[in-house]
Design a protein around this motif. Sequence first.
Motif, PDB file in Angstrom:
ATOM      1  N   ILE A  25      53.557   1.047  18.270  1.00 46.34           N
ATOM      2  CA  ILE A  25      54.994   1.261  18.488  1.00 46.34           C
ATOM      3  C   ILE A  25      55.422   2.644  18.002  1.00 46.34           C
ATOM      4  CG2 ILE A  25      57.295   0.409  17.906  1.00 46.34           C
ATOM      5  CD1 ILE A  25      55.864  -1.500  19.680  1.00 46.34           C
ATOM      6  N   ARG A  26      54.757   3.167  16.981  1.00 44.52           N
ATOM      7  CA  ARG A  26      55.155   4.467  16.413  1.00 44.52           C
ATOM      8  C   ARG A  26      54.939   5.633  17.366  1.00 44.52           C
ATOM      9  NH1 ARG A  26      51.558   3.708  12.020  1.00 44.52           N
ATOM     10  NH2 ARG A  26      51.874   1.498  11.764  1.00 44.52           N
ATOM     11  N   GLN A  27      54.183   5.417  18.441  1.00 45.25           N
ATOM     12  CA  GLN A  27      53.962   6.504  19.401  1.00 45.25           C
ATOM     13  C   GLN A  27      55.171   6.738  20.297  1.00 45.25           C
ATOM     14  OE1 GLN A  27      50.624   5.432  21.868  1.00 45.25           O
ATOM     15  NE2 GLN A  27      51.775   3.929  23.022  1.00 45.25           N
ATOM     16  N   PHE A  28      56.137   5.811  20.250  1.00 45.93           N
ATOM     17  CA  PHE A  28      57.320   5.918  21.099  1.00 45.93           C
ATOM     18  C   PHE A  28      58.525   6.375  20.274  1.00 45.93           C
ATOM     19  CE2 PHE A  28      54.643   2.611  22.967  1.00 45.93           C
ATOM     20  CZ  PHE A  28      54.433   3.157  24.225  1.00 45.93           C
ATOM     21  N   GLU A  59      65.332   6.033  27.079  1.00 49.48           N
ATOM     22  CA  GLU A  59      66.621   6.505  27.576  1.00 49.48           C
ATOM     23  C   GLU A  59      66.876   7.965  27.242  1.00 49.48           C
ATOM     24  OE1 GLU A  59      69.672   4.029  25.954  1.00 49.48           O
ATOM     25  OE2 GLU A  59      69.104   4.441  23.882  1.00 49.48           O
ATOM     26  N   GLY A  60      66.014   8.572  26.430  1.00 48.48           N
ATOM     27  CA  GLY A  60      66.168   9.970  26.064  1.00 48.48           C
ATOM     28  C   GLY A  60      65.378  10.930  26.939  1.00 48.48           C
ATOM     29  N   ARG A  61      64.516  10.405  27.775  1.00 47.73           N
ATOM     30  CA  ARG A  61      63.664  11.247  28.623  1.00 47.73           C
ATOM     31  C   ARG A  61      64.414  11.683  29.876  1.00 47.73           C
ATOM     32  NH1 ARG A  61      57.441  10.117  30.032  1.00 47.73           N
ATOM     33  NH2 ARG A  61      57.347  10.636  27.848  1.00 47.73           N
ATOM     34  N   SER A  62      64.237  12.929  30.256  1.00 47.13           N
ATOM     35  CA  SER A  62      64.846  13.438  31.486  1.00 47.13           C
ATOM     36  C   SER A  62      64.139  12.848  32.697  1.00 47.13           C
ATOM     37  CB  SER A  62      64.741  14.960  31.546  1.00 47.13           C
ATOM     38  OG  SER A  62      65.461  15.538  30.492  1.00 47.13           O
ATOM     39  N   ASP A  66      59.663   9.346  39.279  1.00 50.80           N
ATOM     40  CA  ASP A  66      59.618   8.536  38.065  1.00 50.80           C
ATOM     41  C   ASP A  66      59.981   7.098  38.391  1.00 50.80           C
ATOM     42  OD1 ASP A  66      58.881  10.418  36.168  1.00 50.80           O
ATOM     43  OD2 ASP A  66      60.932  10.884  35.574  1.00 50.80           O
ATOM     44  N   LEU A  67      59.501   6.185  37.573  1.00 61.21           N
ATOM     45  CA  LEU A  67      59.918   4.791  37.623  1.00 61.21           C
ATOM     46  C   LEU A  67      61.064   4.673  36.622  1.00 61.21           C
ATOM     47  CD1 LEU A  67      59.075   2.138  38.969  1.00 61.21           C
ATOM     48  CD2 LEU A  67      57.594   1.713  37.019  1.00 61.21           C
ATOM     49  N   VAL A  68      62.244   4.258  37.095  1.00 60.05           N
ATOM     50  CA  VAL A  68      63.425   4.252  36.237  1.00 60.05           C
ATOM     51  C   VAL A  68      64.154   2.910  36.295  1.00 60.05           C
ATOM     52  CG1 VAL A  68      63.832   6.736  36.491  1.00 60.05           C
ATOM     53  CG2 VAL A  68      64.983   5.143  38.027  1.00 60.05           C
ATOM     54  N   VAL A 112      63.690   6.142  31.696  1.00 58.99           N
ATOM     55  CA  VAL A 112      62.429   6.299  32.420  1.00 58.99           C
ATOM     56  C   VAL A 112      61.391   5.361  31.797  1.00 58.99           C
ATOM     57  CG1 VAL A 112      60.589   7.928  33.019  1.00 58.99           C
ATOM     58  CG2 VAL A 112      62.964   8.704  32.926  1.00 58.99           C
ATOM     59  N   VAL A 113      60.661   4.637  32.633  1.00 58.11           N
ATOM     60  CA  VAL A 113      59.599   3.756  32.151  1.00 58.11           C
ATOM     61  C   VAL A 113      58.450   4.623  31.638  1.00 58.11           C
ATOM     62  CG1 VAL A 113      57.921   1.987  32.800  1.00 58.11           C
ATOM     63  CG2 VAL A 113      60.264   1.904  33.726  1.00 58.11           C
ATOM     64  N   VAL A 114      58.047   4.384  30.381  1.00 56.46           N
ATOM     65  CA  VAL A 114      56.980   5.178  29.781  1.00 56.46           C
ATOM     66  C   VAL A 114      55.731   4.350  29.481  1.00 56.46           C
ATOM     67  CG1 VAL A 114      58.489   6.957  28.832  1.00 56.46           C
ATOM     68  CG2 VAL A 114      57.989   4.924  27.465  1.00 56.46           C
ATOM     69  N   SER A 115      55.843   3.018  29.547  1.00 59.79           N
ATOM     70  CA  SER A 115      54.685   2.171  29.311  1.00 59.79           C
ATOM     71  C   SER A 115      54.937   0.779  29.888  1.00 59.79           C
ATOM     72  CB  SER A 115      54.410   2.063  27.803  1.00 59.79           C
ATOM     73  OG  SER A 115      53.212   1.360  27.566  1.00 59.79           O
ATOM     74  N   GLN A 116      53.838   0.085  30.177  1.00 61.63           N
ATOM     75  CA  GLN A 116      53.904  -1.260  30.751  1.00 61.63           C
ATOM     76  C   GLN A 116      52.915  -2.159  30.017  1.00 61.63           C
ATOM     77  OE1 GLN A 116      52.890  -1.267  34.893  1.00 61.63           O
ATOM     78  NE2 GLN A 116      53.010  -3.477  35.094  1.00 61.63           N
ATOM     79  N   ALA A 117      53.344  -3.379  29.729  1.00 60.84           N
ATOM     80  CA  ALA A 117      52.455  -4.376  29.104  1.00 60.84           C
ATOM     81  C   ALA A 117      52.451  -5.627  29.958  1.00 60.84           C
ATOM     82  CB  ALA A 117      52.918  -4.703  27.679  1.00 60.84           C
TER      83      ALA A 117
END
Length: 116
Positions: free
Chosen positions: A22-25, A54-57, A62-64, A106-111
């Motif tokens: 989790i700390r990588q995000f 929500e902070g990523r441009s 992108d998947l949003v 922006v979606v940054v990871s999927q589980a």
Amino acid sequence: MRVNYLGPLCAGMHPAMEGLNIRQFPPSCFLVEVSAEAGVSGPIMEGDLLIVDEGRSVSHADLVVAELDGEQRLFRTHRIGGAYRLLPTAGPRHSVIARASDLRGVVVSQARRYAV
């Protein structure tokens, strides 16, 4: 396809996230769950958990997560000047024009919730 907001990203929030660092995000991330309309085949399936920043441009392709008509939905972006054409990831293939203010992140990871 619809997604359901689960809350800010934090350790132990969901068993499917076990082993994920989790700390990588950044703290601007939150968690959503993909709704049943996604189906059970394809790269995004019902029950998948998505980490959204929500902070990523937002960039092209992108998947949003966007909030439209009171619902949070998942789209692929196609940038057009200062606006975005949002392409659905499932269901009817009618695109929607949106402003940056309609986009939640922006979606940054999927589980994957369940192993197949």
